[in-house]
Motif scaffolding. Structure first.
Motif, PDB file in Angstrom:
ATOM      1  N   PRO A  46       0.817  -1.214   0.000  1.00 54.46           N
ATOM      2  CA  PRO A  46       0.000   0.000   0.000  1.00 54.46           C
ATOM      3  C   PRO A  46       0.850   1.263   0.000  1.00 54.46           C
ATOM      4  CG  PRO A  46      -0.641  -1.493   1.792  1.00 54.46           C
ATOM      5  CD  PRO A  46       0.664  -1.982   1.251  1.00 54.46           C
ATOM      6  N   PRO A  47       0.502   2.232  -0.849  1.00 56.91           N
ATOM      7  CA  PRO A  47       1.177   3.535  -0.758  1.00 56.91           C
ATOM      8  C   PRO A  47       0.616   4.286   0.448  1.00 56.91           C
ATOM      9  CG  PRO A  47      -0.549   3.630  -2.420  1.00 56.91           C
ATOM     10  CD  PRO A  47      -0.577   2.236  -1.844  1.00 56.91           C
ATOM     11  N   PHE A  48       1.156   5.461   0.733  1.00 60.83           N
ATOM     12  CA  PHE A  48       0.634   6.274   1.837  1.00 60.83           C
ATOM     13  C   PHE A  48       0.497   7.707   1.363  1.00 60.83           C
ATOM     14  CE2 PHE A  48       0.631   8.883   5.561  1.00 60.83           C
ATOM     15  CZ  PHE A  48      -0.159   8.166   6.438  1.00 60.83           C
TER      16      PHE A  48
ATOM     17  N   PRO B  47      -2.471   8.417  -5.470  1.00 61.30           N
ATOM     18  CA  PRO B  47      -1.790   7.707  -6.535  1.00 61.30           C
ATOM     19  C   PRO B  47      -0.262   7.887  -6.434  1.00 61.30           C
ATOM     20  CG  PRO B  47      -3.057   9.573  -7.416  1.00 61.30           C
ATOM     21  CD  PRO B  47      -3.269   9.554  -5.939  1.00 61.30           C
ATOM     22  N   GLY B  48       0.253   9.109  -6.460  1.00 66.94           N
ATOM     23  CA  GLY B  48       1.698   9.356  -6.337  1.00 66.94           C
ATOM     24  C   GLY B  48       2.467   8.559  -7.363  1.00 66.94           C
ATOM     25  N   SER B  49       3.540   7.921  -6.943  1.00 71.08           N
ATOM     26  CA  SER B  49       4.335   7.070  -7.830  1.00 71.08           C
ATOM     27  C   SER B  49       3.470   5.956  -8.373  1.00 71.08           C
ATOM     28  CB  SER B  49       5.464   6.405  -7.047  1.00 71.08           C
ATOM     29  OG  SER B  49       6.499   7.282  -6.840  1.00 71.08           O
TER      30      SER B  49
ATOM     31  N   SER C 108       4.885   3.000  -9.114  1.00 71.00           N
ATOM     32  CA  SER C 108       5.458   1.728  -8.705  1.00 71.00           C
ATOM     33  C   SER C 108       6.710   1.955  -7.900  1.00 71.00           C
ATOM     34  CB  SER C 108       5.813   0.906  -9.933  1.00 71.00           C
ATOM     35  OG  SER C 108       6.851   1.561 -10.630  1.00 71.00           O
ATOM     36  N   LEU C 109       7.153   0.890  -7.267  1.00 68.16           N
ATOM     37  CA  LEU C 109       8.434   0.885  -6.594  1.00 68.16           C
ATOM     38  C   LEU C 109       9.415   0.135  -7.480  1.00 68.16           C
ATOM     39  CD1 LEU C 109       7.111   0.030  -3.035  1.00 68.16           C
ATOM     40  CD2 LEU C 109       8.329   2.115  -3.649  1.00 68.16           C
ATOM     41  N   ASN C 110      10.677   0.425  -7.340  1.00 72.07           N
ATOM     42  CA  ASN C 110      11.746  -0.301  -8.025  1.00 72.07           C
ATOM     43  C   ASN C 110      11.675  -1.798  -7.652  1.00 72.07           C
ATOM     44  OD1 ASN C 110      14.420  -1.450  -7.013  1.00 72.07           O
ATOM     45  ND2 ASN C 110      15.163  -0.031  -8.558  1.00 72.07           N
TER      46      ASN C 110
ATOM     47  N   ARG D 151      11.760   7.892  -5.209  1.00 66.69           N
ATOM     48  CA  ARG D 151      10.591   7.074  -5.591  1.00 66.69           C
ATOM     49  C   ARG D 151       9.942   6.464  -4.350  1.00 66.69           C
ATOM     50  NH1 ARG D 151      11.913   2.662 -10.262  1.00 66.69           N
ATOM     51  NH2 ARG D 151       9.761   1.937 -10.272  1.00 66.69           N
TER      52      ARG D 151
ATOM     53  N   ASP E  58       8.130   9.109  -2.385  1.00 68.39           N
ATOM     54  CA  ASP E  58       6.881   9.449  -3.054  1.00 68.39           C
ATOM     55  C   ASP E  58       5.814   8.392  -2.746  1.00 68.39           C
ATOM     56  OD1 ASP E  58       5.134  10.790  -4.755  1.00 68.39           O
ATOM     57  OD2 ASP E  58       5.936   9.863  -6.571  1.00 68.39           O
ATOM     58  N   TRP E  59       6.196   7.124  -2.887  1.00 64.64           N
ATOM     59  CA  TRP E  59       5.252   6.011  -2.663  1.00 64.64           C
ATOM     60  C   TRP E  59       4.688   6.042  -1.243  1.00 64.64           C
ATOM     61  CZ3 TRP E  59       3.103   2.651  -6.014  1.00 64.64           C
ATOM     62  CH2 TRP E  59       2.398   1.563  -5.469  1.00 64.64           C
TER      63      TRP E  59
ATOM     64  N   ALA F 163       9.116  11.011  -9.585  1.00 64.24           N
ATOM     65  CA  ALA F 163       8.955  11.364  -8.165  1.00 64.24           C
ATOM     66  C   ALA F 163       9.603  12.713  -7.863  1.00 64.24           C
ATOM     67  CB  ALA F 163       9.548  10.275  -7.273  1.00 64.24           C
TER      68      ALA F 163
ATOM     69  N   ARG G  90       7.257  15.506  -7.486  1.00 66.00           N
ATOM     70  CA  ARG G  90       6.220  15.441  -6.454  1.00 66.00           C
ATOM     71  C   ARG G  90       6.759  15.547  -5.031  1.00 66.00           C
ATOM     72  NH1 ARG G  90       4.417  11.605 -10.423  1.00 66.00           N
ATOM     73  NH2 ARG G  90       5.668  10.017  -9.372  1.00 66.00           N
TER      74      ARG G  90
END
Lengths: 243, 243
Positions: free
Chosen positions: A212-214, A219-221, A223-225, B107, B110-111, B138, B141
């Motif tokens: 989950p993002p925060f 929405p923000g990013s 994805s994560l790497n 990133r 941002d997430w 990112a 943002r």
């Protein structure tokens, strides 16, 4: 002493085809060479600046500043054994292309005690010098095998195991029941950096996860790497086993 | 159309001194350029392959395969404002040197909704083209500021906040009380890739954390990559706030 032919041979190992034909790969740096010598890997030869001189070292080194030691190490002969132990927590890499990412993922697997890492045949070569350096030695400790990932996952499911993958429509990782592989194999799939988990592999996933993002509705990013998502996911598996 | 002088100028922005003197940086790729245009950042000019031609695009691009769009973007004027809001969860980077790591950390920030990222003056330039690309947008943002980290931490403590850092002798991250910065500033320090958290900064840490390996008594790897440790740590802060 080092001959011109040796120099030529060592330099050729920067290319996969010569690593494949010789079964050898290059390890650079005092610390990494020491870890190779202490590992189950067979070290064929060690070159030290003190013995061959600075100029020769600069010629065989692939680093911008040559280190004092370089070793030729034999690849283990179980590289293409896709057999999965009857239980344990495993990673399966579904087309990781970036050498730095693969190295970082092996470091994560080492830290969190992953029992073996499997990689699809289109994953970058684990003996690529950039991967070897990025593992910081984890390459000598983590079991690593190339194997078709969908078949591996089918076998795990048949054995009563679980196959986990992260998807945008997956369930909250932090709240989901997770099986650490104590009774049957549990596999965590890591998708390709750009395309995520392939269709064939996704069809074998039994449990879809989502980090989950925060805040959760931001929405923000997108994805994560890949390595970062791997770490957060495995950390969640292990945190439930650690007192 | 694009003049030779423009081409020369754009290429000069690969160097920090020319980004500093002009206040501009380069953004490449359709998606990143679109994100720049939609952000609070001021876009000075957009070059498209369709307008200037493939040959000119190849000359101004810093990528191995030139993308269809490149923008010149103005750096925000709050880059060196080290003022911290009265509450929130912040990152402070203590000498991150690798552009890929910095991009990945932004990133992650941002997430996970980090309120601002602060970086010590010896951290790599956030407008380095490799950082910009690695942020995957990112950078447009996440609030980012350069500031001396020890002073920032002292201010947070004075305001009743907390300063977290990971150390080999820290306390189990998974079991420790963590303050999400709802009342006063909470700062998570990320140390340099090779040397960790500097002495001056470590002196200001109020809560020492440790990401437990698995099994807990297995030495294995010596450390996790800086971006990976950042992600696991922030994830633990946020997982306690997410239902």
């Amino acid at each position: 002493m080092i001959t011109n032919n040796e120099i030529k041979f060592i330099k050729s190992l920067a290319q996969k085809k010569f690593r494949d034909s010789s079964g050898l790969f290059v390890v650079e740096g005092e610390k990494l060479v020491a870890e190779a010598l202490a590992s189950r890997f067979q070290v064929e030869k060690v070159y030290r600046k003190a013995d061959i001189g600075e100029a020769a070292m600069a010629r065989i080194s692939g680093l911008s500043s040559p280190s004092p030691a370089l070793a030729l190490v034999r690849r283990p002969d179980d590289l293409d054994t896709g057999e999965m132990p009857a239980k344990g927590l495993f990673l399966a890499l579904d087309g990781i292309r970036d050498p730095g990412n693969l190295g970082t993922i092996l470091r994560i697997a080492d830290w969190f005690g992953i029992d073996a890492v499997f990689a699809s045949p289109d994953t970058v070569d684990v003996f690529n010098p950039k991967v070897v350096q990025a593992t910081m030695g984890a390459i000598f400790r983590v079991r690593f095998h190339y194997t078709p990932v969908p078949q591996l996952c089918k076998n795990a499911l048949k054995a009563g195991g679980k196959v986990y993958g992260t998807f945008l429509d997956g369930e909250n990782l932090y709240r989901k029941a997770l099986d650490n592989g104590k009774e049957a194999p549990s596999i965590i799939i890591i998708g390709n950096e750009a395309d995520g988990i392939s269709k064939d592999t996704a069809a074998c996933v039994s449990d879809r996860l989502f980090i989950p993002p925060f805040p959760a509705d931001d929405p923000g990013s997108e994805s994560l790497n890949a390595a970062v998502a791997t770490a957060v996911t495995i950390s969640e598996f292990r945190r439930r086993q650690i007192k």
